[in-house]
Write an enzyme that holds these catalytic residues in place. Structure first.
Site, short mmCIF file in Angstrom:
data_model
loop_
_atom_site.label_atom_id
_atom_site.label_comp_id
_atom_site.label_asym_id
_atom_site.label_seq_id
_atom_site.Cartn_x
_atom_site.Cartn_y
_atom_site.Cartn_z
N LYS A 1 41.67 84.15 54.91
CA LYS A 1 41.87 84.35 53.46
C LYS A 1 43.32 84.75 53.18
O LYS A 1 44.01 84.11 52.39
CB LYS A 1 40.91 85.44 52.97
CG LYS A 1 41.26 86.07 51.63
CD LYS A 1 40.28 87.19 51.31
CE LYS A 1 40.70 88.14 50.25
NZ LYS A 1 41.82 89.03 50.60
N ASN A 2 43.78 85.81 53.83
CA ASN A 2 45.09 86.34 53.46
C ASN A 2 46.23 85.41 53.84
O ASN A 2 47.23 85.31 53.13
CB ASN A 2 45.29 87.74 54.07
CG ASN A 2 44.47 88.79 53.32
OD1 ASN A 2 43.93 88.51 52.24
ND2 ASN A 2 44.36 89.98 53.88
N ARG B 1 44.95 90.17 44.19
CA ARG B 1 46.11 90.88 44.69
C ARG B 1 47.25 89.91 45.03
O ARG B 1 48.41 90.14 44.74
CB ARG B 1 45.67 91.63 45.96
CG ARG B 1 46.69 92.51 46.55
CD ARG B 1 46.61 93.88 45.96
NE ARG B 1 47.79 94.64 46.27
CZ ARG B 1 48.38 95.44 45.40
NH1 ARG B 1 47.91 95.60 44.20
NH2 ARG B 1 49.45 96.11 45.75
N CYS C 1 41.40 94.33 44.88
CA CYS C 1 40.64 95.55 45.13
C CYS C 1 41.47 96.76 44.72
O CYS C 1 42.58 96.97 45.23
CB CYS C 1 40.31 95.66 46.62
SG CYS C 1 39.18 94.36 47.13
N ARG D 1 47.93 100.88 44.14
CA ARG D 1 48.61 100.09 45.18
C ARG D 1 49.97 99.66 44.64
O ARG D 1 50.12 98.63 43.99
CB ARG D 1 47.75 98.88 45.55
CG ARG D 1 46.43 99.29 46.19
CD ARG D 1 45.51 98.12 46.43
NE ARG D 1 45.89 97.30 47.58
CZ ARG D 1 45.23 96.19 47.94
NH1 ARG D 1 44.19 95.79 47.25
NH2 ARG D 1 45.63 95.50 48.99
N PRO D 2 50.99 100.49 44.92
CA PRO D 2 52.32 100.23 44.35
C PRO D 2 52.94 98.94 44.89
O PRO D 2 52.56 98.46 45.96
CB PRO D 2 53.15 101.44 44.79
CG PRO D 2 52.42 102.03 45.95
CD PRO D 2 50.97 101.68 45.79
N ASP E 1 56.49 98.81 44.75
CA ASP E 1 57.90 99.21 44.70
C ASP E 1 58.73 98.58 45.83
O ASP E 1 59.91 98.27 45.64
CB ASP E 1 58.03 100.74 44.73
CG ASP E 1 57.34 101.33 45.95
OD1 ASP E 1 56.15 101.03 46.16
OD2 ASP E 1 57.99 102.08 46.71
N ASP F 1 41.34 97.03 56.66
CA ASP F 1 40.31 96.16 56.10
C ASP F 1 38.99 96.22 56.86
O ASP F 1 37.98 95.71 56.38
CB ASP F 1 40.80 94.70 56.06
CG ASP F 1 41.72 94.44 54.89
OD1 ASP F 1 41.89 95.35 54.05
OD2 ASP F 1 42.28 93.33 54.80
N ILE G 1 46.59 103.85 56.02
CA ILE G 1 47.19 102.87 55.11
C ILE G 1 46.73 103.15 53.68
O ILE G 1 47.55 103.23 52.77
CB ILE G 1 46.80 101.42 55.53
CG1 ILE G 1 47.24 101.14 56.97
CG2 ILE G 1 47.40 100.40 54.57
CD1 ILE G 1 48.72 101.05 57.19
N ARG H 1 34.49 87.14 47.22
CA ARG H 1 35.94 86.92 47.08
C ARG H 1 36.55 86.61 48.45
O ARG H 1 37.62 85.99 48.52
CB ARG H 1 36.62 88.18 46.53
CG ARG H 1 36.47 88.37 45.03
CD ARG H 1 37.38 89.49 44.54
NE ARG H 1 38.67 89.41 45.20
CZ ARG H 1 39.37 90.45 45.65
NH1 ARG H 1 38.92 91.66 45.49
NH2 ARG H 1 40.52 90.28 46.25
C1 UD1 Z 1 47.57 93.28 52.43
C2 UD1 Z 1 46.24 92.59 52.44
C3 UD1 Z 1 45.10 93.60 52.42
C4 UD1 Z 1 45.28 94.65 53.50
C5 UD1 Z 1 46.68 95.24 53.50
C6 UD1 Z 1 46.97 96.16 54.67
C7 UD1 Z 1 46.65 90.50 51.26
C8 UD1 Z 1 46.47 89.69 50.02
N1 UD1 Z 1 46.16 91.74 51.26
O1 UD1 Z 1 47.64 94.00 51.21
O2 UD1 Z 1 43.89 92.89 52.62
O3 UD1 Z 1 44.35 95.70 53.28
O4 UD1 Z 1 47.65 94.17 53.55
O5 UD1 Z 1 46.80 95.46 55.86
O6 UD1 Z 1 47.19 90.02 52.25
N2 UD1 Z 1 52.93 100.01 49.79
C9 UD1 Z 1 53.81 100.71 48.99
N3 UD1 Z 1 54.66 99.97 48.21
C10 UD1 Z 1 54.66 98.61 48.21
C11 UD1 Z 1 53.75 97.93 49.03
C12 UD1 Z 1 52.89 98.66 49.83
O7 UD1 Z 1 53.83 101.93 48.97
O8 UD1 Z 1 55.46 98.01 47.49
C13 UD1 Z 1 52.01 100.79 50.65
C14 UD1 Z 1 50.55 100.58 50.23
O9 UD1 Z 1 50.18 101.46 49.20
C15 UD1 Z 1 49.82 100.83 51.53
C16 UD1 Z 1 50.77 100.26 52.59
O10 UD1 Z 1 52.06 100.24 51.97
O11 UD1 Z 1 49.70 102.23 51.74
C17 UD1 Z 1 50.42 98.88 53.09
O12 UD1 Z 1 50.32 97.98 52.00
P1 UD1 Z 1 50.59 96.42 52.16
O13 UD1 Z 1 50.79 96.09 53.59
O14 UD1 Z 1 51.65 96.04 51.19
O15 UD1 Z 1 49.22 95.81 51.64
P2 UD1 Z 1 49.05 94.57 50.72
O16 UD1 Z 1 50.10 93.55 51.02
O17 UD1 Z 1 48.85 94.96 49.30
#
Ligand code: UD1
Length: 421
Positions: free
Chosen positions: A21-22, A91, A115, A120-121, A123, A304, A326, A396
């Site tokens: 999926k991802n 997402r 989800c 989920r920032p 930044d 996950d 995470i 999903r």
């Molecule tokens: C992706 C996956 C999700 C998985 C996650 C962690 C997709 C579509 N989704 O989500 O299934 O649970 O990886 O393996 O591929 N963070 C920040 N700022 C940012 C981005 C992230 O603080 O700009 C933090 C998040 O809050 C979290 C950590 O970094 O604590 C990891 O997030 P991230 O790896 O970005 O997850 P996603 O890409 O949203």
């Protein structure tokens, strides 16, 4: 949607895992960068993919999806504002930020959905774009990104190895006329698959699977045919179902080394299994040992899968512990498990799971995709008939989960009309 679930049998049979999926979500968005015809094999038939394809059609791409083969004709892709509801449904829609910056040097887009187990920032994505010279205006619901001057290739250190930010910054960089270096990037297999796809389209990129990725200048992208890797989270989910409920369950079409962190936990728990390169068989095991699971970026245990494995730990002889580093607030499943008579609690950020061999059926809720997959397992482990509400969230990300479980002998029914329970 509601699943009516009965604990009636030991799982017996074989499950073939679908495409990731991802990885698919990133690759489908990446495909528009070629402005050409891209053919993708092994694309899972799940609602997140259908929602993404609706967005591509809105952007004037021709899309043909049949039997896991997806043809995307992006030759006439056009710029449009992405302040549309579909963006809020998933997402991965944040990948249009990187892709639009590459193609049009601007994007006006709703914040991504998916989800929402906690804030989920994004930044790290936005800071990266800013370093490349983009101007960002962010409100509670939208992000507007533009470039006064052209987007510039830069050396960027990510403050955390975010999966989404790594892919988004690669998307934004791949068409630039200078070399980009991304440091402290995520190394998840889905990122490697995404980069392999870009390479098939003609990109010159080094370092996939390591902490530093170099995107060389002047990539001329063209159409291609690419096969998406198997879904390691779907694989892990069925392995966990097997460890909890199987007589004998074989999972095929997988890359076993991608679920190594889960297999290490299984070994600690004493689960009987046979591991081959692309196939794993799980056998019924009693007297499971308790474990401590700490999630982290790949290759650590994936966030996950922590909600999915939680019900399995209820079978272990002693207290297990899960810490999600995470997403520390990905814990709403704990309240649902209590409704089934499970002995679980939260102390600080630790989920503590004690042996509970008398789970009793009830009506419980899916709060998110992976939590839903965990709650489905908990229902299967509970005596009696359970009803699992908001089950559409599971669909999903898990293709044909009801059919798959039925083929293993489970009594499970999909109830579309909520009045029927
Ligand atoms: C992706 C996956 C999700 C998985 C996650 C962690 C997709 C579509 N989704 O989500 O299934 O649970 O990886 O393996 O591929 N963070 C920040 N700022 C940012 C981005 C992230 O603080 O700009 C933090 C998040 O809050 C979290 C950590 O970094 O604590 C990891 O997030 P991230 O790896 O970005 O997850 P996603 O890409 O949203």
């Amino acid at each position: 949607m509601i699943y009516k679930v009965e604990n009636n049998t030991k799982l017996n049979g074989t499950i073939k895992i679908n495409g990731s999926k991802n990885a698919s979500l990133a690759i489908v968005v990446g495909a528009i960068l070629a402005k050409d015809i891209v053919i993708l094999n092994n694309v899972p038939n799940i609602t997140d993919i259908h929602d993404l394809l609706d967005i591509l059609r809105y952007l004037n791409c021709k899309v043909d999806y049949n039997d896991h083969i997806l043809k995307i004709d992006g030759r006439n892709v056009v710029y449009k504002d992405l302040r549309i509801d579909k963006i809020k449904k998933l997402r991965a829609s944040y990948y249009f930020m990187g892709a639009f910056l590459a193609l049009f040097e601007k994007v006006n887009i709703c914040k991504p959905g998916g989800c929402n187990f906690q804030n989920r920032p994004i930044d790290i994505h936005l800071n990266g774009f800013e370093k490349m010279g983009a101007k960002i205006i962010e409100t509670d619901n939208e992000v507007c990104i533009s470039c006064d001057n052209h987007l510039k290739a830069r050396q960027i250190n990510l403050s955390f190895p975010s999966v989404g930010a790594t892919i988004n910054l690669i998307l934004a960089s791949v068409l630039l006329e200078d070399t980009t270096v991304l440091r402290n990037v995520a190394t998840e297999p889905e990122i490697v698959d995404f980069i392999m796809f870009l390479k098939k389209m003609g990109a010159n990129i080094d370092g996939e699977g390591t902490k530093t990725i170099i995107i060389h200048k002047n990539n001329r992208l063209h159409g291609c045919t690419y096969t998406i890797m198997p879904d390691r989270i779907e694989c892990g989910t069925y392995l966990i179902y097997g460890a909890a409920l199987a007589k004998k369950l074989t999972i095929t079409n997988i890359i076993s080394r991608q679920v190594r962190s889960l297999l290490s936990i299984f070994i600690e728990m004493g689960i009987h299994m046979e591991i081959r390169e692309n196939e794993i068989t799980i056998y019924e095991t009693n007297n499971l040992k308790p474990v401590k699971i700490v999630t982290g970026p790949y290759p650590s245990f994936p966030t996950d899968l922590q909600q999915v494995i939680c019900p399995l730990l209820l079978k272990a002889d002693g207290q297990s512990m899960i810490i999600d580093t995470i997403y520390s607030k990905r814990i709403s499943h704990i309240e649902e498990l209590k409704k089934l008579n499970a002995n679980v609690k939260i102390v600080d950020n630790f989920m503590l799971i004690d042996k509970s061999d008398k789970l009793i059926a009830n009506t419980i809720k899916c709060n998110d995709l992976r939590g839903g997959a965990g709650m489905l397992l908990a229902c299967l482990m509970s005596k009696g008939v359970s009803y699992l509400t908001s089950a559409e969230l599971i669909e999903r990300g898990y293709q044909d989960i009801v059919l798959n479980l039925s083929s293993l002998g489970v009594h499970i029914e999909r109830i579309i009309d909520n009045e029927k329970i």
